[in-house]
Design a protein around this motif. Structure first.
Motif, PDB file in Angstrom:
ATOM      1  N   GLY A 196       0.780  -1.232   0.000  1.00 24.25           N
ATOM      2  CA  GLY A 196       0.000   0.000   0.000  1.00 24.25           C
ATOM      3  C   GLY A 196       0.807   1.274   0.000  1.00 24.25           C
ATOM      4  O   GLY A 196       0.240   2.370  -0.021  1.00 24.25           O
ATOM      5  N   LYS A 197       2.126   1.160   0.015  1.00 27.04           N
ATOM      6  CA  LYS A 197       2.964   2.363  -0.020  1.00 27.04           C
ATOM      7  C   LYS A 197       3.014   2.919  -1.437  1.00 27.04           C
ATOM      8  O   LYS A 197       3.032   2.175  -2.412  1.00 27.04           O
ATOM      9  CB  LYS A 197       4.368   2.049   0.475  1.00 27.04           C
ATOM     10  N   LEU A 198       3.017   4.256  -1.526  1.00 27.27           N
ATOM     11  CA  LEU A 198       3.085   4.916  -2.823  1.00 27.27           C
ATOM     12  C   LEU A 198       4.538   5.056  -3.246  1.00 27.27           C
ATOM     13  O   LEU A 198       5.362   5.562  -2.494  1.00 27.27           O
ATOM     14  CB  LEU A 198       2.432   6.296  -2.751  1.00 27.27           C
ATOM     15  N   LYS A 199       4.831   4.613  -4.449  1.00 21.96           N
ATOM     16  CA  LYS A 199       6.187   4.684  -4.976  1.00 21.96           C
ATOM     17  C   LYS A 199       6.350   5.923  -5.852  1.00 21.96           C
ATOM     18  O   LYS A 199       5.399   6.405  -6.454  1.00 21.96           O
ATOM     19  CB  LYS A 199       6.486   3.442  -5.812  1.00 21.96           C
ATOM     20  N   LYS A 200       7.570   6.408  -5.925  1.00 19.92           N
ATOM     21  CA  LYS A 200       7.909   7.541  -6.773  1.00 19.92           C
ATOM     22  C   LYS A 200       7.641   7.174  -8.236  1.00 19.92           C
ATOM     23  O   LYS A 200       7.881   6.039  -8.650  1.00 19.92           O
ATOM     24  CB  LYS A 200       9.389   7.889  -6.579  1.00 19.92           C
ATOM     25  N   VAL A 201       7.118   8.134  -8.998  1.00 17.79           N
ATOM     26  CA  VAL A 201       6.824   7.922 -10.408  1.00 17.79           C
ATOM     27  C   VAL A 201       7.552   8.955 -11.253  1.00 17.79           C
ATOM     28  O   VAL A 201       8.008   9.980 -10.743  1.00 17.79           O
ATOM     29  CB  VAL A 201       5.300   8.003 -10.684  1.00 17.79           C
ATOM     30  N   SER A 202       7.647   8.715 -12.541  1.00 12.57           N
ATOM     31  CA  SER A 202       8.292   9.681 -13.424  1.00 12.57           C
ATOM     32  C   SER A 202       7.230  10.505 -14.152  1.00 12.57           C
ATOM     33  O   SER A 202       6.074  10.100 -14.245  1.00 12.57           O
ATOM     34  CB  SER A 202       9.190   8.963 -14.437  1.00 12.57           C
ATOM     35  N   GLN A 232      -7.216  22.272  -8.233  1.00 13.30           N
ATOM     36  CA  GLN A 232      -6.574  23.170  -7.277  1.00 13.30           C
ATOM     37  C   GLN A 232      -5.660  22.428  -6.314  1.00 13.30           C
ATOM     38  O   GLN A 232      -4.852  23.047  -5.627  1.00 13.30           O
ATOM     39  CB  GLN A 232      -7.641  23.916  -6.487  1.00 13.30           C
ATOM     40  N   ARG A 233      -5.789  21.114  -6.247  1.00 14.47           N
ATOM     41  CA  ARG A 233      -5.033  20.307  -5.296  1.00 14.47           C
ATOM     42  C   ARG A 233      -4.682  18.984  -5.960  1.00 14.47           C
ATOM     43  O   ARG A 233      -5.475  18.426  -6.696  1.00 14.47           O
ATOM     44  CB  ARG A 233      -5.908  20.071  -4.071  1.00 14.47           C
ATOM     45  N   PHE A 234      -3.470  18.487  -5.677  1.00  9.70           N
ATOM     46  CA  PHE A 234      -2.988  17.257  -6.311  1.00  9.70           C
ATOM     47  C   PHE A 234      -2.237  16.432  -5.282  1.00  9.70           C
ATOM     48  O   PHE A 234      -1.389  16.957  -4.568  1.00  9.70           O
ATOM     49  CB  PHE A 234      -2.067  17.631  -7.481  1.00  9.70           C
ATOM     50  N   ILE A 235      -2.525  15.153  -5.217  1.00  6.46           N
ATOM     51  CA  ILE A 235      -1.848  14.251  -4.275  1.00  6.46           C
ATOM     52  C   ILE A 235      -0.764  13.498  -5.030  1.00  6.46           C
ATOM     53  O   ILE A 235      -1.024  12.888  -6.068  1.00  6.46           O
ATOM     54  CB  ILE A 235      -2.840  13.256  -3.650  1.00  6.46           C
ATOM     55  N   LEU A 236       0.447  13.553  -4.474  1.00  2.76           N
ATOM     56  CA  LEU A 236       1.597  12.870  -5.061  1.00  2.76           C
ATOM     57  C   LEU A 236       2.257  11.967  -4.032  1.00  2.76           C
ATOM     58  O   LEU A 236       2.157  12.221  -2.829  1.00  2.76           O
ATOM     59  CB  LEU A 236       2.649  13.890  -5.513  1.00  2.76           C
ATOM     60  N   PRO A 237       2.985  10.944  -4.500  1.00 11.32           N
ATOM     61  CA  PRO A 237       3.830  10.193  -3.570  1.00 11.32           C
ATOM     62  C   PRO A 237       4.855  11.151  -2.941  1.00 11.32           C
ATOM     63  O   PRO A 237       5.325  12.081  -3.605  1.00 11.32           O
ATOM     64  CB  PRO A 237       4.528   9.167  -4.460  1.00 11.32           C
ATOM     65  N   LYS A 238       5.187  10.936  -1.679  1.00  6.90           N
ATOM     66  CA  LYS A 238       6.157  11.811  -0.992  1.00  6.90           C
ATOM     67  C   LYS A 238       7.447  11.969  -1.796  1.00  6.90           C
ATOM     68  O   LYS A 238       8.046  13.032  -1.807  1.00  6.90           O
ATOM     69  CB  LYS A 238       6.494  11.252   0.395  1.00  6.90           C
ATOM     70  N   GLY A 239       7.862  10.918  -2.492  1.00  6.69           N
ATOM     71  CA  GLY A 239       9.096  10.969  -3.270  1.00  6.69           C
ATOM     72  C   GLY A 239       9.046  11.905  -4.460  1.00  6.69           C
ATOM     73  O   GLY A 239      10.081  12.218  -5.039  1.00  6.69           O
ATOM     74  N   ASN A 240       7.858  12.360  -4.840  1.00  4.29           N
ATOM     75  CA  ASN A 240       7.706  13.260  -5.976  1.00  4.29           C
ATOM     76  C   ASN A 240       7.338  14.685  -5.589  1.00  4.29           C
ATOM     77  O   ASN A 240       7.215  15.557  -6.450  1.00  4.29           O
ATOM     78  CB  ASN A 240       6.622  12.746  -6.925  1.00  4.29           C
TER      79      ASN A 240
END
Length: 75
Positions: free
Chosen positions: A5-11, A26-34
Motif C-alpha cells: 500500500g505504499k506509494l512509490k515515486k513515479v516519473s 486546485q489540489r494534487f496528491i503525489l507520492p512523498k518521493g515526488n
C-alpha cells in the motif's frame, strides 16, 4: 503502488501536474518521493502521501492534508 500500500515515486510528474492545473484542479496528491518536483508548479496545492491508506483517510475527512510548502514557483 506497492503490494503493502505504499506509494512509490513515479516519473513524469511535472507535465502531469501542469495539465491538472490547466484543467482547473486546485489540489494534487503525489507520492512523498515526488513532492519536491510537484511543488515547482505554481497555482496548485501539492499534497504528499506515503500510502494509499493515508490518501483514503484524507479523502474521507479522517486526516488533515499534508500540504507541502514551496519557497519559489518555477512554472
Amino acid at each position: 503502488l506497492s503490494l503493502d500500500g505504499k506509494l512509490k515515486k513515479v516519473s513524469g510528474v511535472l507535465p502531469i501536474v501542469m495539465e491538472a492545473r490547466e484543467r482547473g484542479m486546485q489540489r494534487f496528491i503525489l507520492p512523498k518521493g515526488n513532492v519536491s518536483e510537484g511543488i515547482l508548479i505554481s497555482g496548485i496545492e501539492i499534497l504528499g502521501a506515503e500510502s494509499l491508506k493515508e490518501v483514503c483517510e484524507y479523502l474521507n475527512g479522517e486526516k488533515e492534508p499534508m500540504i507541502e510548502k514551496k519557497t519559489e514557483d518555477f512554472f
